[in-house]
Write a protein that holds these residues in place. Structure first.
Motif, short mmCIF file in Angstrom:
data_model
loop_
_atom_site.label_atom_id
_atom_site.label_comp_id
_atom_site.label_asym_id
_atom_site.label_seq_id
_atom_site.Cartn_x
_atom_site.Cartn_y
_atom_site.Cartn_z
N VAL A 59 14.56 48.78 32.86
CA VAL A 59 15.07 50.06 32.37
C VAL A 59 14.02 50.58 31.39
O VAL A 59 13.75 49.97 30.35
N ALA A 74 21.16 51.62 37.21
CA ALA A 74 20.70 52.96 37.58
C ALA A 74 21.86 53.95 37.59
O ALA A 74 21.66 55.15 37.35
N VAL A 124 15.00 53.51 36.13
CA VAL A 124 15.29 52.11 36.46
C VAL A 124 14.40 51.73 37.64
O VAL A 124 14.52 52.29 38.72
#
Length: 212
Positions: free
Chosen positions: A86, A165, A174
């Protein structure tokens, strides 16, 4: 599958604990042959993840990676959640098709929140890369929104799962991690507690479907 607020439910409703994205939850509900309306979603606190199931407030909870909790029983592996980084949208790796855990060791990552089991966090955010490089687990966040704000601001990266995500706001990307294995996903419930017939059926049907 949106989170459902606590309401009066019929005797076949499964109180299902989860954290973060509900996408993987939906897969398990389908494996169990049930409808969304048959499951009441209750998000658990990542800083104390097993409290709800231990208190009898949850029938089952989703677990990713292994756990070492003697008072909890665990199902067979039902599905997997692929690994991902992330990243803030402006991060140097954010536009890559995939990244290596070795590259991510160059950036600050997150320490385990609250009472989250250290051995599970070691699976989520490994302390070292396969080559032996230390991962800089020196940032703290207690909630996903807080974590996402820090990531978007470029203060840290998060080594996590592709299902996040679903929760990524604008300013966050992501990106798959190609050299970490996916997380096995199971269900956990309180060992020795009464498991109602409809909950046991939910678990065993999902296990059977996952084994096909």
């Amino acid at each position: 599958m949106p989170e459902q607020t606590p309401t009066a439910v019929d005797s076949r409703t499964v109180r299902f604990g989860y954290h973060g994205s509900t996408e993987v939850v939906g897969r398990i509900v389908r494996l169990a042959g049930r409808e969304d309306a048959d499951v009441r979603l209750i998000e658990y606190d990542i800083t104390d993840p097993f409290r709800g199931v231990r208190a009898g407030e949850l029938d089952v909870m989703i677990v990713k990676f292994g756990i070492n909790e003697p008072d909890l029983a665990v199902s067979r592996v039902l599905t997997e959640d692929a690994r991902a980084a992330v990243l803030g949208a402006g991060h140097p790796l954010a536009d890559r098709a995939s990244v290596s855990i070795e590259e991510l060791a160059d950036y600050d990552a997150f320490a385990a929140p609250g009472k989250f089991p250290a051995h599970v966090w070691d699976d989520v955010v490994p302390p070292r890369t396969p080559s032996g490089r230390p991962v800089r687990r020196n940032r703290q966040a207690a909630t996903i929104p807080e974590l996402m704000r820090m990531v978007a601001a470029g203060e840290a990266i998060h080594i996590s799962l592709i299902s996040l995500a679903d929760l990524a706001p604008s300013g966050v990307k992501v990106v798959p991690i190609h050299d970490l294995p996916p997380a096995p996903v199971t269900l956990a419930w309180r060992r020795g507690a009464e498991v109602h017939d409809h909950v046991r059926e939910f678990i065993t049907t999902a296990e059977a479907a996952a084994s096909r």
